[in-house]
Design an enzyme around this catalytic site. Structure first.
Site, PDB file in Angstrom:
ATOM      1  N   SER A  89      80.959   3.672  31.933  1.00 37.02           N
ATOM      2  CA  SER A  89      79.529   3.865  32.215  1.00 37.02           C
ATOM      3  C   SER A  89      79.135   5.334  32.166  1.00 37.02           C
ATOM      4  CB  SER A  89      79.171   3.295  33.589  1.00 37.02           C
ATOM      5  OG  SER A  89      79.872   3.973  34.625  1.00 37.02           O
ATOM      6  N   THR A 138      32.257  -8.360  31.885  1.00 35.23           N
ATOM      7  CA  THR A 138      33.194  -9.376  32.373  1.00 35.23           C
ATOM      8  C   THR A 138      33.471 -10.295  31.203  1.00 35.23           C
ATOM      9  OG1 THR A 138      31.459 -10.911  33.089  1.00 35.23           O
ATOM     10  CG2 THR A 138      32.197  -9.280  34.701  1.00 35.23           C
ATOM     11  N   HIS A 139      34.707 -10.799  31.115  1.00 34.45           N
ATOM     12  CA  HIS A 139      35.113 -11.631  29.973  1.00 34.45           C
ATOM     13  C   HIS A 139      34.893 -10.898  28.642  1.00 34.45           C
ATOM     14  CE1 HIS A 139      35.275 -15.080  32.754  1.00 34.45           C
ATOM     15  NE2 HIS A 139      34.116 -14.623  33.226  1.00 34.45           N
ATOM     16  N   SER A 169      46.774   7.247   9.033  1.00 32.25           N
ATOM     17  CA  SER A 169      47.408   6.194   8.254  1.00 32.25           C
ATOM     18  C   SER A 169      48.086   6.798   7.033  1.00 32.25           C
ATOM     19  CB  SER A 169      46.359   5.167   7.823  1.00 32.25           C
ATOM     20  OG  SER A 169      46.863   4.341   6.798  1.00 32.25           O
ATOM     21  N   LYS A 184      41.532   6.869   8.476  1.00 39.73           N
ATOM     22  CA  LYS A 184      41.923   6.277   9.752  1.00 39.73           C
ATOM     23  C   LYS A 184      42.222   7.323  10.823  1.00 39.73           C
ATOM     24  CE  LYS A 184      42.585   2.661  10.873  1.00 39.73           C
ATOM     25  NZ  LYS A 184      43.817   1.850  10.693  1.00 39.73           N
ATOM     26  N   ASN A 201      43.942   6.674  14.530  1.00 39.63           N
ATOM     27  CA  ASN A 201      44.514   5.580  15.313  1.00 39.63           C
ATOM     28  C   ASN A 201      44.801   5.985  16.759  1.00 39.63           C
ATOM     29  OD1 ASN A 201      44.530   3.912  13.024  1.00 39.63           O
ATOM     30  ND2 ASN A 201      46.531   4.702  12.389  1.00 39.63           N
ATOM     31  N   GLU A 208      48.014   2.702  22.482  1.00 40.92           N
ATOM     32  CA  GLU A 208      48.768   1.520  22.074  1.00 40.92           C
ATOM     33  C   GLU A 208      50.208   1.589  22.577  1.00 40.92           C
ATOM     34  OE1 GLU A 208      46.284   0.627  17.969  1.00 40.92           O
ATOM     35  OE2 GLU A 208      48.245   1.594  17.867  1.00 40.92           O
TER      36      GLU A 208
END
Length: 465
Positions: A22, A154-155, A276, A282, A284, A289
């Site tokens: 280990s 909401t939703h 991209s 692009k 991003n 993410e």
């Protein structure tokens, strides 16, 4: 150099050695193992098991070994089973047989439990410092946008207008709870296992309480068997880490939406965006993410350790070798993600015009109209239905609530008078929600003041002050 080979006539099989080793991941515990070794040496001295000269030589050798570990002059080898084996080898190289005296009265079982607690209590403060940076970035943005209207959802559907600052502060409150959990965790983790030995304590006249005090713990463990078997502190830390990951993921998801062409609420700074390889236009939201994705690792680490622990009998079992990698990975993940998210938040530019223009979309002021009727004595059930009919009429006739004339309002329901248009404006809707915890800009500014005091106290705790 094995620490356990006395009763064995031969060495372990290569397959067992490869499975057991280990040191490739527990080597990061070396500074904490050496810290505990210095405390243990002093306890052996007080017990009369080391002379004054032996203690002095022992401490000098441990300091020298610590320096060499930090500089890289001393490193573990493939023959070292774990961090304890490697460090004992280093001590024997410096002291000869005297180095072997340090093993008296302790076991790898209580050593590793102590080392991991020391490591986590130290690194939790680093994590809290990074959380404070993120909280501060959110607070600074919220302060700039206390008066900025935004669509509250909401939703994921337009619901009511809110202050954008209020929405940012909602994330701050989540992270303050995370820090509260870590501080509360630290109180339970401040128990020293050192002195428990393999499981039963030691017949030597040692002083676990003195060791605990020297290492910054509140006390020594009350039960030696629990001391070496307990990994609640590791599992609880991983829960705290997973919860932080969930909160980062929710914030990341909102940033992804806000930065999209459909929302266009924010513009990310180039330093915290990527492009991209095929589409030149692009930009991003990779930071957001990755924050969202890393939550899976953190949840997985918690699940892995709980699964390891669920069927273990007392006391130490080699399964517990599996406690460290999830903990280390969670620490590394949080210390990697948090600065990036803080940087993204602190540098993003908010499209206030876009937010303000879209705040009333989706008939978001309908609730304000219903509450006006309630203030005039109309039961909310009736008010809700009347405003619902009004929304349908607007949809059929392609109008917004704000565009309705007095005649059109009255056509739908006699409850609607010219007063209705007084509440059909976003600034008024925000200001009207001035109860405790509401989205009124004045309440938002009060939240900011209160939260800054909390965050300052959290930063002070993280610094050890």
């Amino acid at each position: 150099m094995r620490l356990w080979g006395g009763r064995f006539e031969g060495g372990p099989a290569d397959a067992l050695t490869r499975l057991s080793v280990s040191v490739q991941f527990d080597w990061r515990l070396a500074p904490y193992d050496l810290m505990a070794s210095r405390a243990h040496a002093r306890v052996l001295h007080r017990a009369g098991l080391l002379t004054d000269d032996e203690l002095s030589r022992m401490l000098d050798a441990l300091e020298d070994l610590d320096r060499d570990c930090r500089s890289g002059a001393f490193r573990p080898t493939v023959a070292d089973e774990d961090v304890h084996t490697a460090l004992e080898r280093g001590l024997l190289e410096r002291l000869g047989s005297l180095g072997g005296k340090l093993r008296a009265g302790r076991s790898r079982n209580d050593q590793i439990a102590t080392d991991l607690r020391l490591y986590l209590r130290d690194h939790v403060r680093h994590i809290v410092s990074r959380l404070v940076e993120l909280e501060t970035a959110l607070l600074n943005q919220a302060e700039q946008h206390a008066d900025t209207p935004a669509p509250g959802m909401t939703h994921l559907q337009h619901a009511q207008p809110v202050s954008f600052g209020h929405q940012l502060l909602a994330h701050v409150h989540a992270f303050t709870r995370d820090i509260d959990r870590l501080r509360d965790w630290d109180r339970r983790a401040a128990i020293s296992p050192l002195g428990a030995g393999a499981l039963a304590g030691s017949s030597l006249p040692l002083d676990p309480q003195a060791v605990a005090r020297e290492l910054g713990f509140d006390s020594a463990a009350a039960n030696s068997m629990d001391a070496v078997a307990d990994r609640d502190f590791a599992a609880e830390f991983l829960f705290c880490a997973a919860m932080i990951g969930v909160h980062l993921s929710r914030l990341g998801e909102e940033i992804v939406l806000w930065a999209s062409q459909e929302f266009r609420w924010i513009e990310m700074d180039d330093a915290y965006s990527t492009g991209s390889s095929i589409m030149p236009q692009k930009k991003n939201p990779d930071v957001a993410e990755l924050a969202r994705g890393k939550s899976g690792r953190l949840i997985g680490s918690l699940t892995a350790l709980l699964t390891v622990l669920k069927g273990l009998p007392l006391t130490y079992n080699r399964d517990l070798q599996e406690d460290k990698e999830p903990v280390f990975d969670a620490v590394d993940t949080l210390l990697l993600v948090l600065p990036a998210v803080a940087g993204l938040i602190s540098t993003m530019r908010v499209n206030t015009a876009r937010l303000a223009a879209s705040a009333p979309d989706g008939f978001a002021l309908a609730t304000d109209l219903a509450e006006l009727l309630v203030r005039k004595g109309v039961p909310f059930r009736e008010a809700h239905e009347a405003v619902g009919h009004l929304v349908v009429w607007c949809q059929v006739n392609d109008k917004t609530l704000e565009e309705l004339t007095d005649e059109e309002l009255a056509k739908v329901s006699p409850h609607f008078t010219s007063e209705a248009r007084e509440v059909l404006n976003v600034p008024g809707a925000l200001a009207a929600r001035s109860a405790h915890g509401g989205t009124a800009p004045d309440r938002v500014r009060e939240q900011i003041i209160a939260l800054r005091e909390i965050v300052d106290a959290q930063a002070e705790w993280a610094s050890g002050a």
